[in-house]
Motif scaffolding. Sequence first.
Motif, PDB file in Angstrom:
ATOM      1  N   ALA A 192     -28.509  62.288  -2.030  1.00 13.33           N
ATOM      2  CA  ALA A 192     -29.132  60.999  -2.370  1.00 13.33           C
ATOM      3  C   ALA A 192     -30.477  60.858  -1.665  1.00 13.33           C
ATOM      4  CB  ALA A 192     -28.214  59.860  -1.965  1.00 13.33           C
TER       5      ALA A 192
ATOM      6  N   HIS B 254     -33.710  58.151  -0.857  1.00 14.36           N
ATOM      7  CA  HIS B 254     -34.126  56.757  -0.872  1.00 14.36           C
ATOM      8  C   HIS B 254     -35.636  56.685  -0.987  1.00 14.36           C
ATOM      9  CE1 HIS B 254     -30.065  55.605   0.074  1.00 14.36           C
ATOM     10  NE2 HIS B 254     -30.059  56.521   1.025  1.00 14.36           N
TER      11      HIS B 254
ATOM     12  N   SER C 123     -31.653  61.565  -6.734  1.00 15.10           N
ATOM     13  CA  SER C 123     -31.003  62.590  -5.915  1.00 15.10           C
ATOM     14  C   SER C 123     -31.665  63.936  -6.179  1.00 15.10           C
ATOM     15  CB  SER C 123     -29.503  62.670  -6.230  1.00 15.10           C
ATOM     16  OG  SER C 123     -29.305  63.081  -7.570  1.00 15.10           O
TER      17      SER C 123
ATOM     18  N   ARG D 142     -31.367  55.110  -8.998  1.00 16.56           N
ATOM     19  CA  ARG D 142     -30.888  56.122  -8.047  1.00 16.56           C
ATOM     20  C   ARG D 142     -31.655  57.414  -8.216  1.00 16.56           C
ATOM     21  NH1 ARG D 142     -25.269  55.120  -9.200  1.00 16.56           N
ATOM     22  NH2 ARG D 142     -24.596  53.501  -7.775  1.00 16.56           N
TER      23      ARG D 142
END
Length: 238
Positions: A160, A162, A155, A153
Amino acid sequence: MPEGVSSLLRPLVLVVEDEAAISTMLRYNLEKQGFRVAEAGDGEAALRMVGESPPDLVLLDWMLPALSGIEVCRQLRRRPATHHLPIIMLTARAEDQDAVRGLNTGADDYVTKPFAVEALIARIHALLRRSQTVSAGGPLQFHGLVLDVAAHRVSRNGRAIHLGPTEFRLLEFFLQHPRRVFSREELLDAVWGREIHVEPRTVDVHIRRLRKAINGEGEPDVVRTVRAAGYALDEEHS
Ligand code: CA
């Protein structure tokens, strides 16, 4: 190939290619290397198959009837479920300029036809390695950027982000060495691996994509371009 638990551990490669001879050759060689292989003869079939049984990697031919490889790539990148899916584009030599456009569309790598199967396999292994990077330790942080390797992940300031497998690995590498300037060649060695040949300009494409993803409205650009030297993760503007 026998079915069972072990077959599920073998990565599934979806070959999207309308030329049956090339598709068959790829299946033969990939299966010999221990991969599971699915084949799609056009873009529509590819998108359907990706939804039905998600592959670990897609080999995507540029020239396809109806829906082009680029369009398939674009659609896969747009869907949250396949946003991170590793994609290698297969292009003809004359389309080399287009290949760079393909990278801009979201492909992780491209291989020019005619290609040596060994080189293609090396790229597949390298890309799968990049998309499956696992390391111990807590999340890496820099100026509001947080990258959790284990959870895969990213951020920034709580938002967040991608990233494709290559941008993820690039950012991970930068976060491991903040403020250090790396040349394109050093980045190629660290992120793509020494065994495969990638053109230095490919690095620029992925840096551009990484920047676009991590720098939100009003946030300072933390990727510094150092003229004639390379790139660094840095809060200073050049
Ligand atoms: Ca074709």
